[in-house]
Design a protein around this motif. Structure first.
Motif, PDB file in Angstrom:
ATOM      1  N   ALA A   1      11.148  91.348  93.049  1.00  0.00           N
ATOM      2  CA  ALA A   1      11.274  89.792  94.105  1.00  0.00           C
ATOM      3  C   ALA A   1       9.539  89.108  93.117  1.00  0.00           C
ATOM      4  O   ALA A   1       9.550  88.696  92.842  1.00  0.00           O
ATOM      5  CB  ALA A   1      10.174  90.060  94.896  1.00  0.00           C
ATOM      6  N   ASP A   2      10.305  89.718  91.714  1.00  0.00           N
ATOM      7  CA  ASP A   2       9.157  89.502  90.579  1.00  0.00           C
ATOM      8  C   ASP A   2       9.829  88.698  89.610  1.00  0.00           C
ATOM      9  O   ASP A   2       9.348  88.450  88.995  1.00  0.00           O
ATOM     10  CB  ASP A   2       9.133  90.165  89.481  1.00  0.00           C
ATOM     11  CG  ASP A   2       9.919  91.704  89.051  1.00  0.00           C
ATOM     12  OD1 ASP A   2      11.120  91.595  89.809  1.00  0.00           O
ATOM     13  OD2 ASP A   2      10.051  91.877  88.372  1.00  0.00           O
ATOM     14  N   GLY A   3      10.654  87.031  90.148  1.00  0.00           N
ATOM     15  CA  GLY A   3      10.617  86.227  89.720  1.00  0.00           C
ATOM     16  C   GLY A   3      11.847  86.287  88.499  1.00  0.00           C
ATOM     17  O   GLY A   3      12.794  86.574  88.307  1.00  0.00           O
ATOM     18  N   ALA A   4      12.673  85.097  87.429  1.00  0.00           N
ATOM     19  CA  ALA A   4      13.046  84.823  87.317  1.00  0.00           C
ATOM     20  C   ALA A   4      13.182  86.388  85.657  1.00  0.00           C
ATOM     21  O   ALA A   4      14.493  86.557  85.895  1.00  0.00           O
ATOM     22  CB  ALA A   4      13.241  83.199  86.837  1.00  0.00           C
TER      23      ALA A   4
ATOM     24  N   VAL B   1      15.740  90.404  95.445  1.00  0.00           N
ATOM     25  CA  VAL B   1      15.733  89.331  96.091  1.00  0.00           C
ATOM     26  C   VAL B   1      14.894  87.675  95.221  1.00  0.00           C
ATOM     27  O   VAL B   1      14.363  87.735  94.247  1.00  0.00           O
ATOM     28  CB  VAL B   1      15.268  89.449  97.401  1.00  0.00           C
ATOM     29  CG1 VAL B   1      15.464  90.720  98.631  1.00  0.00           C
ATOM     30  CG2 VAL B   1      13.769  89.625  97.259  1.00  0.00           C
ATOM     31  N   GLY B   2      15.168  86.822  96.197  1.00  0.00           N
ATOM     32  CA  GLY B   2      14.526  86.075  95.658  1.00  0.00           C
ATOM     33  C   GLY B   2      15.086  85.614  93.799  1.00  0.00           C
ATOM     34  O   GLY B   2      16.010  85.635  93.755  1.00  0.00           O
ATOM     35  N   ASP B   3      14.098  84.717  93.185  1.00  0.00           N
ATOM     36  CA  ASP B   3      14.634  84.185  92.211  1.00  0.00           C
ATOM     37  C   ASP B   3      15.268  85.658  90.770  1.00  0.00           C
ATOM     38  O   ASP B   3      15.652  85.543  90.536  1.00  0.00           O
ATOM     39  CB  ASP B   3      13.570  83.781  91.395  1.00  0.00           C
ATOM     40  CG  ASP B   3      13.480  82.270  91.803  1.00  0.00           C
ATOM     41  OD1 ASP B   3      13.852  81.909  92.549  1.00  0.00           O
ATOM     42  OD2 ASP B   3      12.579  81.278  91.016  1.00  0.00           O
ATOM     43  N   ALA B   4      14.300  86.504  90.942  1.00  0.00           N
ATOM     44  CA  ALA B   4      15.381  87.466  90.711  1.00  0.00           C
ATOM     45  C   ALA B   4      16.095  88.315  90.826  1.00  0.00           C
ATOM     46  O   ALA B   4      17.310  89.183  89.701  1.00  0.00           O
ATOM     47  CB  ALA B   4      14.231  88.572  91.268  1.00  0.00           C
TER      48      ALA B   4
ATOM     49  N   GLY C   1      19.279  92.664  84.552  1.00  0.00           N
ATOM     50  CA  GLY C   1      18.732  91.167  83.676  1.00  0.00           C
ATOM     51  C   GLY C   1      19.561  89.941  83.331  1.00  0.00           C
ATOM     52  O   GLY C   1      20.971  90.415  83.155  1.00  0.00           O
ATOM     53  N   ARG C   2      19.109  89.061  83.303  1.00  0.00           N
ATOM     54  CA  ARG C   2      19.984  87.558  83.399  1.00  0.00           C
ATOM     55  C   ARG C   2      19.416  87.338  82.409  1.00  0.00           C
ATOM     56  O   ARG C   2      18.253  85.610  82.139  1.00  0.00           O
ATOM     57  CB  ARG C   2      20.101  86.990  84.712  1.00  0.00           C
ATOM     58  CG  ARG C   2      20.071  86.833  86.003  1.00  0.00           C
ATOM     59  CD  ARG C   2      21.455  87.595  86.726  1.00  0.00           C
ATOM     60  NE  ARG C   2      21.366  89.137  87.583  1.00  0.00           N
ATOM     61  CZ  ARG C   2      21.647  89.105  88.823  1.00  0.00           C
ATOM     62  NH1 ARG C   2      20.825  87.697  89.671  1.00  0.00           N
ATOM     63  NH2 ARG C   2      21.055  90.583  89.248  1.00  0.00           N
TER      64      ARG C   2
END
Lengths: 505, 686
Positions: A165-168, A294-297, A179-180
């Motif tokens: 849940a560690d963001g983008a 989850v989230g931005d991750a 990774g995105r």
């Protein structure tokens, strides 16, 4: 810091998604640890806009008042600029008070919101540790091991499951090879807090300009004459067309002072900060051997608005039951965890597949005049036609998105517009020239299309292919009669019943 | 009479003896129902009025030779029929039947046959379009009109007045129709069902087309039995029933079926005048007679005991119509040259003659040295005689008009002819009339169960099943439905299902959405063909000197007027919008499959598969574009220049794009041939 006994779940990141998941799992009696890199409270680049759906979740988690000082005013109205023109001003038409949803959004600064949420998770029994930066995650035997960097030195922490849940720029996602880096699905933003405003505190302001297309700018009042101001633009357009977000941000701020009477005396109240978000269309998968994202991750960001607070919390509440099942079954392999994929797609696809398609089409910077013209006309229509505003308007941040109705409405509007403008176009034709709005539109389209193609044929054809691919995936949006987001994630239902018990609308 | 006495006492509930079922009618529907009920453990008695079983699927033996009542075609999709043959009778389709990929046509004076294929492969479609039966545009339009009919979103509730539409009226209502395609459609209906396109219900024909269109899964048009139906199908079925212990009573005509309370009383015709007629009191009765007989039976009996009084809707059975097709089995003295093995239609013959060469199909040794044709007249009303042998000879002379390779003689029995009259056989088939799916007949047709009747059930190809057109499969399926209904009624009374539930197999077919999508894609071509059709005629008239006669003169046909063609873009636009509307609706809410609340036993449903197909199509298109993109020049340094360069590069770039697109499409078309089989998963299993 040594691991004593094995953790059930290690949540990496203490933003809204991470703390919501930790709260949810701790409530269910699991041994959960949250690792947060920063010391809270900390600044976070964000528009701070919490939608009604997000407020509903906050309410259910008992974080109804997350402010340090006085609560922010409810956002019930909006004002939209296209260039210097106001195309829409009035109540936000798609905020109905149904399904336990409050009829308003709220601007909650992230340093306050995130702090309260994480405190809430700790209160529920989660082990929350600040200042712990995870540097990598790996699978060892039947458990996950996270390498953690702390003030006291490097340690390793083991858990049966790891949730990123560690963001983008998620470390967990990168460790899992997820990774995105797809600029088509990434947006760059820059925001600042301003003060000294004399504005309606319940009115959110957004604007569309050519230098931030595809994207938009915002001014969200937080009360007390302060506001969060920023711009967001598609990373690809910024990168390819050399659009500087920093410059667009400065220009936008200058323009805001000129355009909005209440902002003429705005003063910068914080250091401008830049950030990125990954939107939903870029998801390949969000599960891997030993964990979830989850989230931005996990790229749970609305591709049209760039909003992700609510979506992040929702993704966590969808992940929680899957994690419970996995722990009960003792299965942590990717195949078992693919249940998360099915669950979040059933929940989000009906809206997101449609929004992704729309965002894909609007992605072409060369066609910006055409798209801006069409969007502006849409916003103007929304002023006169409440039904159109309520249904089609929802594609810009509405929870109860009904894509089939939107397609129907827009088709009807286009037909009506074309029919109404045909006589004028014919009139011009009789005088031997092309003129009128229809001709302007046609010219905007052909000019943009040709410019796009001649500028970069390969990109242009790939763009067409992207649209077809997004269209191939849009079926859930057309065949799901009731958008699942309206009823909310599993906890959304709890929220509603609690709200009813307490007599809160 | 002992059995009757026993049943008259009524079966007590505690008694272990199974419920008694009487099946009236020994045709395929009755035999199927009897088979399944006996297998489920019911005590079954089958009553047949004549001396032979099989009804319209029976054969007659004259002078030691078998003559089928009708030459039947058995389609690939008759799943329930093939299941009985394979599972219950152990008859293998590949051994007992011979496949035919299509049918042939012959026009008067022609020396060649025109071949029409089952349009299930691209090759077959192309062969049909270029068969020469009609000009290319007209053939295209004929095929397209069938697809269009399949795609039409009929509601199928009998209350929908607008849907009481015939096939010809449907074609007339299309914006792309031509007179020629309408005529060929009428011809097809005439030769297969002996029914004019102006009387055929469009909804019924739609159902048949939907079952037949299995593109692109190649399948034969039909299978033909290699022997007579008695030997090949009916005898094995009767033997099977006998082995299972089903009582079959021939020459037992039922004259009355009455209701005593709910209990049926079945009265047989007395064998001798003056004696008291026998009355059976079964627990359940299945009436599997032809429609006209059923219409009489439900109205028979004394007041207060008639079936039609309980279910007044059954009175409408009287409106169902049937037709007899006279058939001559023509035995020649020798082999005729160059006879095709397919069914052949003689296009334009007044009595709509068709023939099938039995000597190339049957394995009978007496046919080895000669040609034997089953010659049928789908329009017997065109024969100017009522005398059987005169009718037969008129048909043979009609055949001679098209096939002047034999001497027909001057009359039936003329020794100067090439025909072996001793062996030849004619039947007007008045006792074997075929049900016609006329406009509006659906609402008069009975279901297997009827409200108000707890112990009386119906079967026969005219009953409502998911197979609408009268076919062998419809008969089988109606029998299965009746058996299932009896089983259900018994279970409702006793609380337990007797035996395994009767299984009804579904039919694989495309969903509405697929037909709509295909129609949507082909619509522009269809209207183009409509515009081309009169041009082709002009061309033929002026350059090839062909004159089809005045009635074919294109200027006489309002639909072929070149001037009318100017309206075609408008008609096309409207049609596209309408089709698009229905397509979107069907994607959003897959079609309700139930027809008029058709039976709960109706196990057939088809889910919307368009999403998968459309997604696959869009993905393929997307991939093709990416292939194209890879060959195009791109910007080297992204972000270097925001200003579009002038359109100098535009022309060549678009040309390259076009050429590459063409190459990619060609490559993907070439590769579809190899991957045709996996496409099957696009279709649903009902």
């Amino acid at each position: 810091m040594a691991a004593t006994g094995i953790l059930d779940v290690l949540v990496v990141g203490g933003g809204p998604a991470g703390s919501t998941l930790a709260w949810s799992l701790a409530k269910r009696g699991l041994k959960v640890c949250v690792l947060e890199r920063a010391e809270f409270p900390r600044e976070k680049v964000c528009g701070d806009f919490v939608e009604p759906g997000g407020l509903r979740i906050l309410e259910a988690m008992g974080v109804a008042s997350p402010w340090d000082t006085q609560p922010a005013p409810a956002i019930t109205r909006s004002r939209t600029y296209f260039g210097p023109r106001i195309a829409f001003q009035g109540p936000i038409p798609y905020y109905p008070a149904t399904d336990g949803l409050p009829p308003h959004g709220m601007i909650i600064p992230r340093h306050e919101l995130d702090t309260r949420l994480l405190e809430n998770a700790a209160a529920a029994g989660a082990d929350v540790r600040h200042g712990c930066a995870v540097t990598s995650v790996a699978r060892a035997d039947d458990r996950m091991v996270a390498a953690v960097k702390t003030d006291q030195g490097d340690v390793q922490l083991g858990a049966r499951l790891v949730v990123g849940a560690d963001g983008a720029q998620s470390i967990v996602a990168r460790s899992a090879g997820l990774g995105r880096e797809d600029r088509r699905h990434t947006s760059i933003s820059r925001r600042v807090y301003i003060e000294g405003l004399d504005v309606d505190p319940g009115e959110a302001v957004i604007w569309f300009d050519e230098d931030i297309t595809p994207g938009y700018g915002w001014m969200f009042p937080t009360g007390g004459g302060r506001a969060n101001v920023g711009v967001g633009i598609l990373s690809e357009a910024s990168h390819r067309e050399g659009l500087s977000v920093r410059k667009a941000f400065d220009d936008s701020l200058a323009r805001l002072r000129l355009r909005h009477p209440g902002c003429s005396g705005a003063k910068i109240a914080s250091r401008p900060l830049g950030g990125i978000v990954n939107s939903y269309g870029g998801i390949t998968r969000n599960h891997f051997d030993g964990g979830l994202l989850v989230g931005d991750a996990g790229s749970f960001v609305d591709p049209m608005t760039g909003e992700g607070i609510t979506q992040g919390m929702e993704s966590s509440l969808i992940a929680a039951p899957v994690i419970m099942e996995a722990l009960e079954a003792g299965r942590f392999d990717a195949e078992f965890l693919s249940r998360f994929d099915r669950a979040f797609r059933a929940y989000f696809d009906p809206a997101m597949s449609f929004l992704t398609l729309a965002a894909m089409v609007l992605r072409n910077h060369h066609l910006r005049r055409f798209f801006l013209g069409a969007t502006e006309r849409g916003f103007r229509e929304a002023t006169d036609d409440p039904d159109f505003a309520a249904v089609s308007g929802a594609s810009f941040g509405g929870l109860d998105l009904a894509p089939l109705s939107i397609v129907g409405q827009i088709t009807a509007k286009i037909l009506k517009y074309s029919l109404a403008e045909t006589p004028r176009a014919l009139g011009y034709l009789l005088h031997g020239r092309l003129g009128g709005p229809l001709a302007t539109d046609a010219r905007a389209w052909t000019t943009g299309w040709n410019a796009s193609f001649s500028d970069d044929p390969r990109w242009h054809v790939n763009w067409m292919a992207d649209i077809l691919e997004a269209a191939a995936k849009v079926q859930p949006a057309l065949s799901t009669p009731v958008n699942p987001r309206r009823a909310g994630p599993p906890l959304g239902r709890i929220a509603r019943s609690q709200a009813l018990l307490q007599g809160i609308p | 009479m002992a059995r009757v006495a026993k049943t008259k006492a009524g079966p007590a509930k505690s008694e272990p003896s199974p419920p008694k079922v009487v099946v009236v009618g020994g045709g395929l529907a009755g035999l199927t129902a009897a088979l399944r009920l006996r297998q489920s453990g019911f005590d079954v008695t089958l009553l047949e009025a004549t001396s032979t079983l099989g009804g319209n699927l029976s054969s007659e033996t004259v002078n030691g030779l078998s003559h089928d009542v009708y030459p039947h075609m058995f389609c690939e999709w008759y799943s329930n029929f093939w299941a009985i043959l394979d599972n219950d009778l152990g008859i293998k389709r590949e051994e007992a039947f011979s496949p035919r990929m299509g049918v042939k046509m012959r026009t008067k004076g022609a020396s060649e046959y025109i071949e029409l294929h089952n349009a299930t492969t691209p090759e077959a479609v192309w062969a049909n379009l270029t068969s020469g039966a009609l000009s290319f545009p007209d053939m295209f339009l004929l095929g397209f009109s069938m697809l269009d009919l399949a795609a039409t979103p009929f509601d199928r509730r009998s209350s929908q007045q607008l849907e009481r539409l015939d096939v010809n009226g449907f074609i007339y209502s299309r914006g792309y129709s031509t007179n020629r395609m309408a005529r060929l459609q009428n011809y097809i209906l005439m030769v297969i069902w002996s029914i004019q396109s102006v009387t055929t219900a469009a909804v019924s024909y739609q159902d048949f087309i939907k079952h037949t269109l299995t593109f692109p899964h190649p399948s034969p048009f039909a299978w033909l039995l290699k022997t007579d139906t008695e030997t090949g199908i009916i005898q094995p079925l009767a033997r099977k029933l006998d082995t299972l212990g089903c009582e079959i009573r021939l020459n037992s005509e039922v004259v009355r079926v009455e209701l005593d309370g709910d209990a049926p009383l079945v009265s047989l015709k007395s064998a001798m005048a003056g004696t008291e007629s026998e009355t059976l009191r079964p627990d359940f009765v299945i009436l599997a007679t032809p429609a006209p007989v059923l219409a009489k039976l439900v109205m028979s009996g004394s007041t207060g005991r008639r079936i039609a009084e309980r279910a007044p809707a059954l009175a409408k059975l009287q409106t169902l119509t049937t037709v007899a097709i006279p058939v001559v089995d023509v035995w020649f003295k020798s082999r005729l040259p160059d006879m095709p093995s397919e069914q052949v239609g003689l296009a334009g013959s007044p009595a709509d003659l068709t023939f099938l060469d039995l000597s190339q199909l049957w394995t009978a040794p007496e046919m080895s040295d000669r040609t034997v044709l089953a010659l049928a007249s789908s329009d017997a009303s065109a024969l100017p005689s009522l005398e059987p042998h005169e009718q037969a000879h008129l048909m043979i002379k009609g055949l001679h008009d098209y096939l002047p390779v034999f001497e027909p003689g001057d009359r039936w029995g003329d020794p100067k002819s090439d025909i072996d009259w001793e062996k030849s056989h004619f039947s007007a088939n008045e006792n074997h009339r075929l049900f016609m799916d006329t406009v509006g007949s659906w609402e008069s047709r009975p279901r297997a169960t009827c409200e108000g009747l707890k112990r009386v059930f119906f079967a026969g190809d005219f009953c409502r099943t998911d197979v609408d057109m009268a076919t062998v499969e419809a008969a089988v399926q109606s029998g299965l439905q009746a058996a299932l209904a009896v089983q259900g009624a018994d279970a409702a009374m006793t609380g337990a299902t007797r035996g395994d539930p009767v299984a009804i197999l579904g039919h694989e077919r495309f969903s509405d959405t697929v037909f709509l999508a295909a129609k949507f894609l082909l619509l522009p071509s269809a209207y183009l063909m409509t515009a081309l059709s009169p041009l082709m005629d002009r061309f033929r008239h002026s350059f090839e000197g062909i004159d089809d006669g005045d009635e074919e003169n294109p200027s006489r046909n309002a639909y072929s007027e070149p001037l009318y063609s100017l309206l075609l873009p408008l008609a096309l636009t409207l049609d596209l919008l309408k089709t698009g509307y229905w397509l979107v609706r069907r994607i959003a809410e897959p079609a309700p499959e139930a027809k008029d609340g058709l039976l709960t036993v109706e196990a057939v449903s088809s889910t919307s598969i368009l999403p998968t197909a459309a997604s696959a199509g869009l993905m393929a298109a997307s991939q093709a574009l990416r292939g194209v993109a890879a060959t195009l020049p791109g910007r080297v340094e992204p972000g270097a220049s925001a200003a579009p360069r002038p359109g100098a590069a535009l022309g060549p770039a678009w040309r390259r794009f076009g050429a590459q697109l063409a190459r990619t499409v060609a490559a993907s078309v070439a590769s579809t041939g190899e991957t045709a089989a996996p496409h099957r998963h696009w279709r649903t299993k009902g």
